[in-house]
Design an enzyme around this catalytic site. Structure first.
Site, PDB file in Angstrom:
ATOM      1  N   ASN A 209     -51.976  12.278  24.880  1.00 16.75           N
ATOM      2  CA  ASN A 209     -52.675  11.130  25.490  1.00 16.75           C
ATOM      3  C   ASN A 209     -51.871   9.828  25.471  1.00 16.75           C
ATOM      4  OD1 ASN A 209     -55.298  12.561  23.708  1.00 16.75           O
ATOM      5  ND2 ASN A 209     -55.190  12.689  25.933  1.00 16.75           N
ATOM      6  N   SER A 230     -43.033  10.112  25.787  1.00 17.65           N
ATOM      7  CA  SER A 230     -44.460  10.421  25.689  1.00 17.65           C
ATOM      8  C   SER A 230     -44.666  11.902  25.407  1.00 17.65           C
ATOM      9  CB  SER A 230     -45.127  10.058  27.024  1.00 17.65           C
ATOM     10  OG  SER A 230     -46.417  10.591  27.121  1.00 17.65           O
ATOM     11  N   GLY A 231     -45.874  12.244  24.973  1.00 18.89           N
ATOM     12  CA  GLY A 231     -46.227  13.656  24.841  1.00 18.89           C
ATOM     13  C   GLY A 231     -47.282  14.033  25.858  1.00 18.89           C
ATOM     14  N   ASP A 232     -47.437  13.199  26.875  1.00 20.57           N
ATOM     15  CA  ASP A 232     -48.436  13.487  27.897  1.00 20.57           C
ATOM     16  C   ASP A 232     -47.897  13.014  29.243  1.00 20.57           C
ATOM     17  OD1 ASP A 232     -51.055  13.976  29.139  1.00 20.57           O
ATOM     18  OD2 ASP A 232     -51.782  14.095  27.085  1.00 20.57           O
ATOM     19  N   ASP A 233     -48.765  12.553  30.151  1.00 21.34           N
ATOM     20  CA  ASP A 233     -48.277  12.178  31.474  1.00 21.34           C
ATOM     21  C   ASP A 233     -47.387  10.931  31.411  1.00 21.34           C
ATOM     22  OD1 ASP A 233     -49.734  14.266  32.517  1.00 21.34           O
ATOM     23  OD2 ASP A 233     -51.480  13.021  32.967  1.00 21.34           O
TER      24      ASP A 233
END
Ligand SMILES: *[C@@H]1O[C@H](CO)[C@@H](O)[C@H](O)[C@H]1NC(C)=O
Ligand SMILES: *[C@@H]1O[C@H](CO)[C@@H](O)[C@H](O)[C@H]1NC(C)=O
Ligand SMILES: *[C@@H]1O[C@H](CO)[C@@H](O)[C@H](O)[C@H]1NC(C)=O
Ligand SMILES: *[C@@H]1O[C@H](CO)[C@@H](O)[C@H](O)[C@H]1NC(C)=O
Ligand SMILES: *[C@@H]1O[C@H](CO)[C@@H](O)[C@H](O)[C@H]1NC(C)=O
Ligand SMILES: *[C@@H]1O[C@H](CO)[C@@H](O)[C@H](O)[C@H]1NC(C)=O
Ligand SMILES: *[C@@H]1O[C@H](CO)[C@@H](O)[C@H](O)[C@H]1NC(C)=O
Ligand SMILES: *[C@@H]1O[C@H](CO)[C@@H](O)[C@H](O)[C@H]1NC(C)=O
Ligand SMILES: *[C@@H]1O[C@H](CO)[C@@H](O)[C@H](O)[C@H]1NC(C)=O
Length: 429
Positions: A209, A230-233
């Site tokens: 997120n 990031s670990g998301d979008d």
């Protein structure tokens, strides 16, 4: 020459008057230190100089202990220092401690900027310190839900003609940025760093997120010179985002550049129109720190069956995504460069999505993928994809063989390599 002298003196006086008029007031701040909260002095400065004035934050860390809203009108903020949002998870998770100005999924914000005709310049030295590491480690084995109250770091809401420049968000707990109900916004220079350093979680993605930005109900948004870990979008283009221009974007890890999720609200169709992504680089980080680099660009909608309600459930929303160009994209060991699916959080037996994807163009892609399928399009039978164009797609796959393309319910596509998307039952053209 007397005439010249008078002329330049007149000019100088005129310039002074103009400057005096444009920046009638200047408020200058420095961190209070000594364990004091800086929020009151910041609010006082913004209320004095946020309309028609300049607010200058001298370097240093400002102690932010509660939510802030800045309304900026014909104004400038020079943020040479950082706004350090104290780590106090139970405090921030109390619904009273954040704003809920982002309609989608009722996301929470601890810092909201609204207004028009302003520049917020962090000069490459300032921005937000989110203390995200402690949030990520806390949630390492706890359940994360959309709309659970984890705060967005920088929210622009109801902004017209605003510029954010050379801004860094160090360790956002949740989304780094959101722009909602806004138009004519330029972000020039944005760095978001969600990078886990807690070795308990090495090899896992605990920075879910931490989207670089979510755009929602906004028009004419420009993003240039971004660097997102990031670990998301990296970027998430959500419903009613129109005329979105993103250029020179580096994404390090995560799920890629997303269109969606779309179609979560059964009664609110999502329209996304005219999005240009260019000069995009996606880099796979050290897998100990961040194991994911899932996509270059991907598109996702909920199914045609609503199950539960937002923020966590939903579906059955209609709408359309049209006029997307993704060009000059370089991918480094990405899992699947281009993907589209319409079964986000779906269940067997759900009705097909009615949200349609048309006029998507992919041009000049280079680099490497980890899977043999570089284009995987799984469109809905109730709204087949149409007018897709592929040009100069040269992403190499591990086998060294010709990369595979999958197309389900694609009504028309140009530029596919010969033999691609001809699999049995796969294509309807
Ligand atoms: C920030 O302010 C709060 C409230 O005064 C204080 O408890 C805390 O120690 C301060 N933090 C820093 C880093 O100064
Ligand atoms: C949005 O901002 C305008 C002024 O910029 C203001 O008049 C309007 O009330 C604001 N709308 C909301 C919903 O806050
Ligand atoms: C979360 O996981 C860590 C590491 O495995 C463990 O030390 C900690 O006790 C766990 N916390 C909870 C609340 O389960
Ligand atoms: C888009 O926003 C930019 C920046 O505010 C502005 O200069 C430009 O005129 C806007 N474009 C349109 C079509 O309104
Ligand atoms: C691209 O953006 C980065 C910051 O992320 C910047 O350092 C670089 O100069 C930009 N490149 C160009 C060509 O503007
Ligand atoms: C998007 O805009 C359309 C009108 O153009 C509106 O009907 C729809 O409800 C909006 N959707 C969202 C999610 O706001
Ligand atoms: C396809 O999308 C592009 C980019 O938004 C736009 O310029 C073009 O007019 C669209 N084509 C059609 C047929 O709508
Ligand atoms: C293709 O994209 C690369 C960046 O990935 C860029 O350097 C190159 O100039 C682009 N080629 C063309 C023809 O635009
Ligand atoms: C595709 O990329 C590979 C490796 O980068 C390169 O060797 C090859 O010449 C490229 N092919 C085309 C058709 O551009």
């Amino acid at each position: 020459m007397p005439f010249g002298l008078v002329g330049s003196r007149k000019l100088a006086i005129f310039a002074t008057l103009c400057a005096a008029q444009a920046f009638a007031k200047t408020c200058t701040l420095k961190p209070l230190g000594h364990g004091k909260s800086d929020v009151s002095q910041i609010e006082a400065a913004i209320s004095e100089c946020g309309h028609g004035g300049t607010t200058v934050f001298q370097p240093g860390e400002y102690n932010i202990t509660r939510k802030m809203h800045w309304d900026l009108v014909n104004s400038r903020v020079d943020l040479h220092g950082s706004l350090n949002f104290v780590f106090d998870l139970p405090y921030w998770m109390d619904p009273a401690s954040t704003y809920r100005v982002i309609f989608i999924q009722s996301q929470a914000s601890w810092f909201v900027i609204s207004g028009h005709d302003f520049t917020l310049d962090a000069h490459g030295t300032g921005g937000i310190v989110g203390n995200g590491q402690r949030w990520w480690s806390w949630y390492g084995n706890a359940t994360r839900l959309d709309g659970d109250g984890r705060p967005v770091s920088l929210t622009l809401s109801n902004v017209t003609r605003g510029t954010v420049k050379d801004f860094t968000v160090q360790a956002p707990p949740f989304w780094c940025n959101a722009v909602a109900d806004s138009r004519d916004v330029v972000y020039d220079g944005m760095k978001c760093v969600a990078e886990n350093a807690d070795e308990t979680w090495f090899g896992q993605n605990i920075v879910w997120n931490t989207d670089g930005i979510d755009t929602y109900r906004s028009d004419n948004i420009t993003m240039v010179n971004w660097d997102i870990t990031s670990g998301d979008d990296c970027l998430a283009i959500k419903g009613n985002s129109t005329n979105i221009f993103a250029s020179n974007i580096t994404c390090r890890g995560g799920t890629g550049i997303a269109f969606g999720s779309l179609g979560q609200y059964a009664d609110l169709p999502d329209y996304v129109e005219n999005v240009v992504l260019e000069d995009i680089t996606l880099i796979r980080p050290d897998p100990q720190v961040q194991p994911l680099l899932e996509h270059g660009v991907y598109f996702k909608s909920w199914t045609g069956t609503r199950i539960g309600f937002p923020p966590t459930g939903g579906g059955a929303g209609g709408g359309r995504v049209s006029g997307v160009i993704a060009r000059n994209v370089r991918v480094d060991q990405v899992t699947t460069p281009i993907q589209l699916y319409q079964t986000n959080l779906g269940h067997p037996g759900d009705a097909p999505s009615k949200l349609q994807f048309i006029n998507l163009t992919f041009e000049n892609w280079t680099g490497t993928a980890q899977s043999s399928t570089i284009v995987d399009l799984e469109c809905s039978p109730a709204a087949p994809c149409a007018d897709l164009t592929f040009r100069d797609i040269n992403v190499t796959v591990p086998s060294g063989e010709a990369p595979a393309y999958t197309c389900v319910n694609v009504a028309s596509a140009a530029g596919l390599p010969s033999g691609a998307c001809t699999g049995e039952g796969a294509v309807k053209m």
